[in-house]
Design a protein around this motif. Structure first.
Motif, PDB file in Angstrom:
ATOM      1  N   LYS A   1       0.850  -1.179   0.000  1.00  0.00           N
ATOM      2  CA  LYS A   1       0.000   0.000   0.000  1.00  0.00           C
ATOM      3  C   LYS A   1       0.889   1.233   0.000  1.00  0.00           C
ATOM      4  O   LYS A   1       1.824   1.328   0.793  1.00  0.00           O
ATOM      5  CB  LYS A   1      -0.914   0.029   1.225  1.00  0.00           C
ATOM      6  CG  LYS A   1      -1.784   1.281   1.311  1.00  0.00           C
ATOM      7  CD  LYS A   1      -2.633   1.287   2.561  1.00  0.00           C
ATOM      8  CE  LYS A   1      -3.470   2.558   2.647  1.00  0.00           C
ATOM      9  NZ  LYS A   1      -4.305   2.592   3.888  1.00  0.00           N
ATOM     10  N   GLN A   2       0.565   2.176  -0.876  1.00  0.00           N
ATOM     11  CA  GLN A   2       1.313   3.421  -0.942  1.00  0.00           C
ATOM     12  C   GLN A   2       0.347   4.576  -0.668  1.00  0.00           C
ATOM     13  O   GLN A   2      -0.560   4.834  -1.458  1.00  0.00           O
ATOM     14  CB  GLN A   2       1.966   3.590  -2.319  1.00  0.00           C
ATOM     15  CG  GLN A   2       2.852   4.821  -2.447  1.00  0.00           C
ATOM     16  CD  GLN A   2       3.583   4.865  -3.801  1.00  0.00           C
ATOM     17  OE1 GLN A   2       3.194   4.218  -4.760  1.00  0.00           O
ATOM     18  NE2 GLN A   2       4.674   5.625  -3.873  1.00  0.00           N
ATOM     19  N   ARG A   3       0.555   5.233   0.463  1.00  0.00           N
ATOM     20  CA  ARG A   3      -0.285   6.391   0.774  1.00  0.00           C
ATOM     21  C   ARG A   3       0.147   7.563  -0.097  1.00  0.00           C
ATOM     22  O   ARG A   3       1.289   7.623  -0.540  1.00  0.00           O
ATOM     23  CB  ARG A   3      -0.155   6.761   2.246  1.00  0.00           C
ATOM     24  CG  ARG A   3      -0.734   5.724   3.189  1.00  0.00           C
ATOM     25  CD  ARG A   3      -0.617   6.183   4.634  1.00  0.00           C
ATOM     26  NE  ARG A   3      -1.096   5.195   5.573  1.00  0.00           N
ATOM     27  CZ  ARG A   3      -2.349   5.058   5.935  1.00  0.00           C
ATOM     28  NH1 ARG A   3      -3.272   5.865   5.438  1.00  0.00           N
ATOM     29  NH2 ARG A   3      -2.706   4.131   6.799  1.00  0.00           N
ATOM     30  N   PRO A   4      -0.735   8.523  -0.349  1.00  0.00           N
ATOM     31  CA  PRO A   4      -0.368   9.696  -1.146  1.00  0.00           C
ATOM     32  C   PRO A   4       0.877  10.383  -0.593  1.00  0.00           C
ATOM     33  O   PRO A   4       0.951  10.697   0.588  1.00  0.00           O
ATOM     34  CB  PRO A   4      -1.605  10.600  -1.020  1.00  0.00           C
ATOM     35  CG  PRO A   4      -2.730   9.647  -0.780  1.00  0.00           C
ATOM     36  CD  PRO A   4      -2.149   8.550   0.060  1.00  0.00           C
ATOM     37  N   GLY A   5       1.880  10.557  -1.438  1.00  0.00           N
ATOM     38  CA  GLY A   5       3.127  11.191  -1.023  1.00  0.00           C
ATOM     39  C   GLY A   5       4.070  10.282  -0.262  1.00  0.00           C
ATOM     40  O   GLY A   5       5.147  10.711   0.161  1.00  0.00           O
TER      41      GLY A   5
END
Lengths: 120, 109
Positions: free
Chosen positions: B36-40
């Motif tokens: 999972k890649q959160r925004p930024g």
């Protein structure tokens, strides 16, 4: 645990400049490190895989003389973009696996925060 | 060569609803990982599936590996605002981990 630090977070430089990006595993020994390039709203494109003390393995289409990778220790890998041009502008991100030896792809990858490279 | 395809590319979800993102490989996989890649932010490892038909749960997240080990899914129930981000699958085949294009999830309250 399993923290990977990447530096710098952002670079803006002139065309023709060489840029070095560092990737460090802070609390574990990284047997294998990976370098990716990520375009906006796209996936991670693997550029190369490096193991400590040996030459990096580059993916097809990635110029090894353009993107120099050095993995001199179990905690540090560097990517140098030589004579960078505007088309090299991108988000570069490293990851590391370890410390368990063996088949790296069975282990989770721990990512750095990435470096946004802008070449003017 | 090995290709990992992920759909949908974007998922806009009403808070409280469920959704599923799918991952399909052109070749049989040894294992599949989800990130999972959160925004930024940077991608963060969520889970790894190895066995054919394997199902694993993490609270509201259910991960499944297909019987033929060529596809996988991530199902999120009762979506919350904290689920915002891009979910990547990464399949191991041909000794290389190939990432899907990701599903970017936004949540409306």
């Amino acid at each position: 645990g399993a923290v990977v630090s990447q530096h710098p977070s952002r670079v803006i430089c002139k065309s023709g400049t060489s840029v070095k990006i560092e990737c460090r595993s802070l609390d574990f020994q990284a047997t294998t490190m990976f370098w990716y390039r990520q375009f906006p709203k796209q996936s991670l494109m693997l550029m190369a895989t490096s193991n400590e003390g040996s030459k990096a393995t580059y993916e097809q289409g990635v110029e090894k003389d353009k993107f120099l990778i050095n993995h001199a220790s179990l905690t540090l890998s560097t990517l140098t973009v030589t004579s960078a041009h505007p088309e090299d502008s991108s988000f570069y991100i490293c990851s590391a696996t370890g410390p368990n030896p063996g088949y790296f792809s069975n282990q989770p990858q721990h990512f750095g925060d990435g470096t946004r490279l802008s070449i003017l | 060569g090995q290709q990992v395809m992920q759909i949908p590319q974007y998922q806009h979800v009403q808070e409280g609803e469920d959704f599923t993102t799918y991952c399909n490989s052109s070749t049989t996989l040894s294992n599949i990982q989800w990130y999972k890649q959160r925004p930024g932010g940077h991608p963060v490892f969520l889970i790894q599936l190895v066995k054919s038909g394997e199902v694993k749960k993490q609270k509201r997240l259910t991960f499944q590996f297909g019987e033929a080990k060529k596809n996988s899914s991530l199902h999120i129930t009762a979506t919350q605002t904290t689920d915002v981000g891009t979910y990547f699958c990464a399949g191991l085949g041909d000794y290389k981990l190939s990432f899907g294009a990701g599903t970017t999830v936004t949540v409306r309250a």
